[in-house]
Design a protein around this motif. Structure first.
Motif, PDB file in Angstrom:
ATOM      1  N   PHE A 489      24.736  -8.479  59.346  1.00 38.75           N
ATOM      2  CA  PHE A 489      25.717  -7.890  58.443  1.00 38.75           C
ATOM      3  C   PHE A 489      25.740  -6.365  58.579  1.00 38.75           C
ATOM      4  O   PHE A 489      24.783  -5.755  59.043  1.00 38.75           O
ATOM      5  CB  PHE A 489      25.416  -8.292  56.996  1.00 38.75           C
ATOM      6  N   PRO A 490      26.857  -5.743  58.171  1.00 32.83           N
ATOM      7  CA  PRO A 490      26.956  -4.286  58.245  1.00 32.83           C
ATOM      8  C   PRO A 490      25.787  -3.606  57.534  1.00 32.83           C
ATOM      9  O   PRO A 490      25.356  -4.040  56.463  1.00 32.83           O
ATOM     10  CB  PRO A 490      28.281  -3.978  57.540  1.00 32.83           C
ATOM     11  N   ALA A 491      25.292  -2.545  58.135  1.00 29.11           N
ATOM     12  CA  ALA A 491      24.134  -1.847  57.581  1.00 29.11           C
ATOM     13  C   ALA A 491      24.401  -1.342  56.167  1.00 29.11           C
ATOM     14  O   ALA A 491      23.486  -1.285  55.339  1.00 29.11           O
ATOM     15  CB  ALA A 491      23.752  -0.678  58.498  1.00 29.11           C
ATOM     16  N   GLY A 492      25.655  -0.975  55.871  1.00 27.06           N
ATOM     17  CA  GLY A 492      25.990  -0.494  54.535  1.00 27.06           C
ATOM     18  C   GLY A 492      25.747  -1.540  53.467  1.00 27.06           C
ATOM     19  O   GLY A 492      25.251  -1.240  52.380  1.00 27.06           O
ATOM     20  N   LEU A 493      26.083  -2.785  53.776  1.00 32.02           N
ATOM     21  CA  LEU A 493      25.873  -3.874  52.825  1.00 32.02           C
ATOM     22  C   LEU A 493      24.386  -4.152  52.638  1.00 32.02           C
ATOM     23  O   LEU A 493      23.912  -4.359  51.513  1.00 32.02           O
ATOM     24  CB  LEU A 493      26.583  -5.136  53.319  1.00 32.02           C
ATOM     25  N   VAL A 494      23.631  -4.153  53.734  1.00 34.35           N
ATOM     26  CA  VAL A 494      22.182  -4.402  53.645  1.00 34.35           C
ATOM     27  C   VAL A 494      21.501  -3.259  52.902  1.00 34.35           C
ATOM     28  O   VAL A 494      20.557  -3.470  52.126  1.00 34.35           O
ATOM     29  CB  VAL A 494      21.567  -4.572  55.047  1.00 34.35           C
ATOM     30  N   LEU A 495      21.981  -2.036  53.112  1.00 34.36           N
ATOM     31  CA  LEU A 495      21.428  -0.879  52.406  1.00 34.36           C
ATOM     32  C   LEU A 495      21.586  -1.047  50.904  1.00 34.36           C
ATOM     33  O   LEU A 495      20.644  -0.796  50.136  1.00 34.36           O
ATOM     34  CB  LEU A 495      22.120   0.403  52.872  1.00 34.36           C
ATOM     35  N   TYR A 496      22.761  -1.477  50.481  1.00 37.86           N
ATOM     36  CA  TYR A 496      22.977  -1.707  49.045  1.00 37.86           C
ATOM     37  C   TYR A 496      21.981  -2.722  48.503  1.00 37.86           C
ATOM     38  O   TYR A 496      21.344  -2.511  47.460  1.00 37.86           O
ATOM     39  CB  TYR A 496      24.402  -2.193  48.775  1.00 37.86           C
ATOM     40  N   TRP A 497      21.832  -3.830  49.196  1.00 36.85           N
ATOM     41  CA  TRP A 497      20.960  -4.896  48.699  1.00 36.85           C
ATOM     42  C   TRP A 497      19.500  -4.449  48.659  1.00 36.85           C
ATOM     43  O   TRP A 497      18.766  -4.781  47.738  1.00 36.85           O
ATOM     44  CB  TRP A 497      21.118  -6.130  49.586  1.00 36.85           C
ATOM     45  N   PHE A 498      19.085  -3.685  49.668  1.00 36.02           N
ATOM     46  CA  PHE A 498      17.716  -3.184  49.720  1.00 36.02           C
ATOM     47  C   PHE A 498      17.437  -2.242  48.546  1.00 36.02           C
ATOM     48  O   PHE A 498      16.421  -2.381  47.846  1.00 36.02           O
ATOM     49  CB  PHE A 498      17.487  -2.472  51.055  1.00 36.02           C
ATOM     50  N   VAL A 499      18.333  -1.297  48.322  1.00 36.05           N
ATOM     51  CA  VAL A 499      18.135  -0.344  47.224  1.00 36.05           C
ATOM     52  C   VAL A 499      18.194  -1.069  45.884  1.00 36.05           C
ATOM     53  O   VAL A 499      17.434  -0.757  44.952  1.00 36.05           O
ATOM     54  CB  VAL A 499      19.201   0.774  47.289  1.00 36.05           C
ATOM     55  N   ASN A 500      19.085  -2.055  45.771  1.00 40.10           N
ATOM     56  CA  ASN A 500      19.168  -2.841  44.545  1.00 40.10           C
ATOM     57  C   ASN A 500      17.839  -3.551  44.276  1.00 40.10           C
ATOM     58  O   ASN A 500      17.371  -3.627  43.127  1.00 40.10           O
ATOM     59  CB  ASN A 500      20.298  -3.864  44.670  1.00 40.10           C
ATOM     60  N   ASN A 501      17.207  -4.057  45.328  1.00 43.48           N
ATOM     61  CA  ASN A 501      15.897  -4.700  45.180  1.00 43.48           C
ATOM     62  C   ASN A 501      14.843  -3.721  44.672  1.00 43.48           C
ATOM     63  O   ASN A 501      13.995  -4.069  43.842  1.00 43.48           O
ATOM     64  CB  ASN A 501      15.437  -5.285  46.517  1.00 43.48           C
ATOM     65  N   LEU A 502      14.893  -2.487  45.189  1.00 43.31           N
ATOM     66  CA  LEU A 502      13.927  -1.475  44.746  1.00 43.31           C
ATOM     67  C   LEU A 502      14.061  -1.219  43.250  1.00 43.31           C
ATOM     68  O   LEU A 502      13.049  -1.103  42.528  1.00 43.31           O
ATOM     69  CB  LEU A 502      14.143  -0.172  45.529  1.00 43.31           C
ATOM     70  N   PHE A 503      15.281  -1.137  42.767  1.00 43.53           N
ATOM     71  CA  PHE A 503      15.486  -0.913  41.334  1.00 43.53           C
ATOM     72  C   PHE A 503      15.050  -2.129  40.524  1.00 43.53           C
ATOM     73  O   PHE A 503      14.504  -1.983  39.421  1.00 43.53           O
ATOM     74  CB  PHE A 503      16.954  -0.573  41.053  1.00 43.53           C
ATOM     75  N   SER A 504      15.292  -3.317  41.058  1.00 43.45           N
ATOM     76  CA  SER A 504      14.856  -4.531  40.361  1.00 43.45           C
ATOM     77  C   SER A 504      13.339  -4.571  40.254  1.00 43.45           C
ATOM     78  O   SER A 504      12.786  -4.948  39.211  1.00 43.45           O
ATOM     79  CB  SER A 504      15.357  -5.780  41.104  1.00 43.45           C
ATOM     80  N   ILE A 505      12.662  -4.173  41.335  1.00 45.76           N
ATOM     81  CA  ILE A 505      11.197  -4.135  41.331  1.00 45.76           C
ATOM     82  C   ILE A 505      10.694  -3.137  40.289  1.00 45.76           C
ATOM     83  O   ILE A 505       9.773  -3.438  39.514  1.00 45.76           O
ATOM     84  CB  ILE A 505      10.667  -3.768  42.735  1.00 45.76           C
ATOM     85  N   ALA A 506      11.295  -1.951  40.269  1.00 46.34           N
ATOM     86  CA  ALA A 506      10.872  -0.925  39.307  1.00 46.34           C
ATOM     87  C   ALA A 506      11.084  -1.400  37.876  1.00 46.34           C
ATOM     88  O   ALA A 506      10.205  -1.224  37.009  1.00 46.34           O
ATOM     89  CB  ALA A 506      11.649   0.372  39.566  1.00 46.34           C
ATOM     90  N   GLN A 507      12.240  -2.021  37.622  1.00 43.20           N
ATOM     91  CA  GLN A 507      12.530  -2.487  36.267  1.00 43.20           C
ATOM     92  C   GLN A 507      11.593  -3.631  35.868  1.00 43.20           C
ATOM     93  O   GLN A 507      11.087  -3.665  34.742  1.00 43.20           O
ATOM     94  CB  GLN A 507      13.985  -2.950  36.175  1.00 43.20           C
ATOM     95  N   GLN A 508      11.348  -4.541  36.797  1.00 41.96           N
ATOM     96  CA  GLN A 508      10.447  -5.653  36.508  1.00 41.96           C
ATOM     97  C   GLN A 508       9.024  -5.140  36.257  1.00 41.96           C
ATOM     98  O   GLN A 508       8.316  -5.653  35.375  1.00 41.96           O
ATOM     99  CB  GLN A 508      10.451  -6.644  37.677  1.00 41.96           C
ATOM    100  N   TYR A 509       8.624  -4.132  37.011  1.00 40.83           N
ATOM    101  CA  TYR A 509       7.296  -3.541  36.844  1.00 40.83           C
ATOM    102  C   TYR A 509       7.139  -2.956  35.436  1.00 40.83           C
ATOM    103  O   TYR A 509       6.111  -3.160  34.774  1.00 40.83           O
ATOM    104  CB  TYR A 509       7.084  -2.452  37.894  1.00 40.83           C
ATOM    105  N   LEU A 510       8.173  -2.246  34.962  1.00 44.30           N
ATOM    106  CA  LEU A 510       8.118  -1.658  33.626  1.00 44.30           C
ATOM    107  C   LEU A 510       8.046  -2.730  32.544  1.00 44.30           C
ATOM    108  O   LEU A 510       7.291  -2.605  31.570  1.00 44.30           O
ATOM    109  CB  LEU A 510       9.339  -0.757  33.406  1.00 44.30           C
ATOM    110  N   VAL A 511       8.847  -3.789  32.722  1.00 45.72           N
ATOM    111  CA  VAL A 511       8.828  -4.880  31.735  1.00 45.72           C
ATOM    112  C   VAL A 511       7.462  -5.570  31.731  1.00 45.72           C
ATOM    113  O   VAL A 511       6.908  -5.875  30.665  1.00 45.72           O
ATOM    114  CB  VAL A 511       9.947  -5.896  32.041  1.00 45.72           C
ATOM    115  N   ASN A 512       6.918  -5.788  32.934  1.00 49.03           N
ATOM    116  CA  ASN A 512       5.597  -6.421  33.024  1.00 49.03           C
ATOM    117  C   ASN A 512       4.541  -5.573  32.330  1.00 49.03           C
ATOM    118  O   ASN A 512       3.663  -6.100  31.614  1.00 49.03           O
ATOM    119  CB  ASN A 512       5.214  -6.636  34.488  1.00 49.03           C
ATOM    120  N   LYS A 513       4.575  -4.253  32.561  1.00 45.41           N
ATOM    121  CA  LYS A 513       3.616  -3.355  31.923  1.00 45.41           C
ATOM    122  C   LYS A 513       3.772  -3.377  30.404  1.00 45.41           C
ATOM    123  O   LYS A 513       2.779  -3.329  29.652  1.00 45.41           O
ATOM    124  CB  LYS A 513       3.812  -1.927  32.449  1.00 45.41           C
ATOM    125  N   GLN A 514       5.023  -3.450  29.961  1.00 44.50           N
ATOM    126  CA  GLN A 514       5.295  -3.498  28.519  1.00 44.50           C
ATOM    127  C   GLN A 514       4.660  -4.738  27.896  1.00 44.50           C
ATOM    128  O   GLN A 514       4.017  -4.659  26.835  1.00 44.50           O
ATOM    129  CB  GLN A 514       6.814  -3.519  28.297  1.00 44.50           C
TER     130      GLN A 514
END
Length: 535
Positions: A489-514
């Motif tokens: 797939f186009p690199a632009g689309l994969v870039l979006y999904w990768f960065v979206n995953n990073l934010f999901s990880i960060a948000q999940q980490y905060l919720v887990n810590k909470q």
């Protein structure tokens, strides 16, 4: 096996599988390009070609398909050269070639992009209802007042084409502009019925990852799409704002004609759309052939931006694309604009995603108690369900809490998928280091691997209450499946999904810590209570 999944798990599997099917099918089975016929050596005048006269709206036909419009071998009559393209008019008064000059439009083999299909109808092609007249028109070359024209960067030029037929003269007055659009007037010395053809869409097969075919934009913002290979019968339209033959990045468009003009879409021998307009003795309209670049189309005529179509979720994709362009204006790089778009979308969806994550954590916390209740009342399903729901209510856990946020995100995810897949602006657009073209796949597979890895890690830190090892294995394979499909797939689309995953990880980490902090507080309170009891 699926009956053992929780509602959340079933929904996640369903969404994942539908997404894999949606993107996988378009990758493995892209729309087929029309069959090209072999080109023959050009001759000085147009050769005769066997064509049945076109059936117009007021003319009956015994055939349910349009006769195959074969390529007529002709000489080039006029060549117009501009900064962004080279356009050729043949001796039948048709646009026979449009080659884009900008290297960002080149194919993988480095060849320049040709926007006129090698077979089928061509833009500005006329077919008369009268069979004898149509036969004569196929044999009679046009004449012109200019053969080679160079357009300045902001220039324009007017070209007059004439065809002298028995008892009829056809005059085409065409004014071409450097941005790819043109004004047209077709005048007949004697009133005759004829159809004016839009032409087929380009045959740039490597880019056909989305729907290709024809479009009618009519009435009160109504868009009708005719996909290649899926056209049946004949469709008639009036009050049409524009007609388009398009592929992923490019389009041939007619617009600016009278609302009373009847537009017909029929199928050719391959069930692909063939679009034509019912002409008049003095027929004026506008045309465009080129990339579907938003700013270019908007500057020519705002109605043309409606030729950029993002599929079922256009109502979501269109505003997202405008935000993406705004971010590009601020950041000056499409890669960073995609990252900025991801940030904004994550902020917008934060309340929903947070609610879903919290709900899953609560369900995880009470999972042992739920299991005890299920074991206790396993012989009485009604009582068991009532007890389970009471348990959920007591602890403020919603078993569907993770479903609603996921459902509401589906249109957003699919809309972004279509935006990043269809945005011609990403062609030749670099991001950083090895990513030199966001419209093409990552040549070193770095982004797809990072996407798969982050998806796996996100899954690892996300609460789950699997009771069946097979369920857990299915979920573990999802990142691998997604990575496999995203590799091409186009690199632009994969870039979006990768960065979206990073934010999901960060948000999940905060919720887990909470929740870990809350569990620690409860544990300390429990120990203190026990200590107090001993005293």
């Amino acid at each position: 096996m699926l009956e053992k999944f929780t509602p959340n798990q079933r929904l996640i599997v369903a969404v994942a599988l539908s997404f894999v099917f949606f993107i996988g099918y378009t990758t493995l089975f892209p729309p087929q390009a029309p069959n090209s016929e072999s080109n023959t050596t050009e001759v000085s005048a147009a050769k005769e070609v066997s064509l049945k006269p076109t059936a117009t709206a007021t003319q009956e036909t015994n055939s349910s398909t349009v006769s195959d419009i074969k390529t007529v071998t002709t000489d080039t009559l006029t060549t117009i050269t501009a900064k962004e393209f080279t356009l050729k008019i043949d001796t039948l008064g048709r646009v026979s070639s449009v080659v884009l000059s900008n290297a960002k439009h080149n194919g993988k083999d480095g060849k320049l992009s040709e926007l006129i299909a090698s077979s089928g109808a061509k833009p500005l092609q006329i077919r008369f209802a009268d069979a004898a007249l149509n036969d004569a028109a196929a044999k009679t070359p046009y004449t012109t007042d200019a053969t080679n024209i160079a357009l300045g960067e902001n220039g324009k030029t007017t070209l007059v084409l004439s065809q002298n037929l028995p008892e009829l003269t056809v005059t085409k007055t065409l004014t071409f502009y450097a941005d790819g659009h043109y004004d047209a007037k077709i005048a007949l010395s004697t009133e005759k019925r004829y159809s004016l053809y839009l032409g087929q869409h380009p045959e740039i097969i490597e880019q056909m990852m989305t729907v290709v075919g024809g479009m009618i934009y009519s009435g009160d913002n109504l868009t009708t799409i005719f996909e290649d290979g899926d056209v049946e019968g004949r469709s008639l339209f009036s009050d049409v704002h524009l007609v388009s033959a398009f592929d992923q990045y490019y389009a041939t468009i007619f617009y600016g004609f009278d609302k009373a003009t009847q537009v017909t879409v029929e199928r050719d021998m391959n069930n692909n759309p063939v679009t034509y307009l019912e002409g008049t003795n003095n027929f004026t309209f506008n045309g465009y052939i080129g990339p579907k670049e938003y700013k270019t189309l908007e500057s020519i005529d705002p109605v043309l931006v409606n030729a950029i179509e993002f599929g079922f979720f256009t109502f979501v994709a269109a505003p997202i694309f405008k935000v993406l362009m705004w971010l590009h204006g601020l950041l000056g790089n499409w890669g960073w604009a995609i990252i900025g778009l991801t940030v904004l979308i994550r902020i917008f969806l934060y309340p929903l995603t947070h609610k879903g994550m919290v709900s899953m954590q609560k369900i995880k916390d009470i999972a042992p108690r739920i299991k005890e209740v299920q074991e206790k009342y396993k012989g009485d399903p009604a009582r068991m369900n009532a007890a389970v729901m009471e348990m959920y209510k007591k602890h403020g856990a919603n078993p569907l809490g993770g479903c609603l946020p996921l459902i509401l995100q589906i249109p957003v995810f699919f809309a972004i998928y279509r935006v990043l897949l269809n945005a011609v602006e990403l062609q030749g657009a670099p991001w950083i280091l090895w990513v030199t073209d966001l419209s093409r796949m990552d040549p070193y597979y770095i982004l797809p691997i990072l996407m798969g890895a982050t998806m796996y890690y996100q899954q690892k830190i996300t609460p789950s209450n699997f009771t069946d090892p097979l369920q857990e294995k299915i979920f573990k394979f999802l990142p691998l499946i997604f990575m496999f499909f995203f590799i091409t797939f186009p690199a632009g689309l994969v870039l979006y999904w990768f960065v979206n995953n990073l934010f999901s990880i960060a948000q999940q980490y905060l919720v887990n810590k909470q929740f870990e902090a809350a569990r620690a507080v409860r544990h300390e309170a429990h120990l203190a209570e026990k200590h107090h009891e001993k005293d």
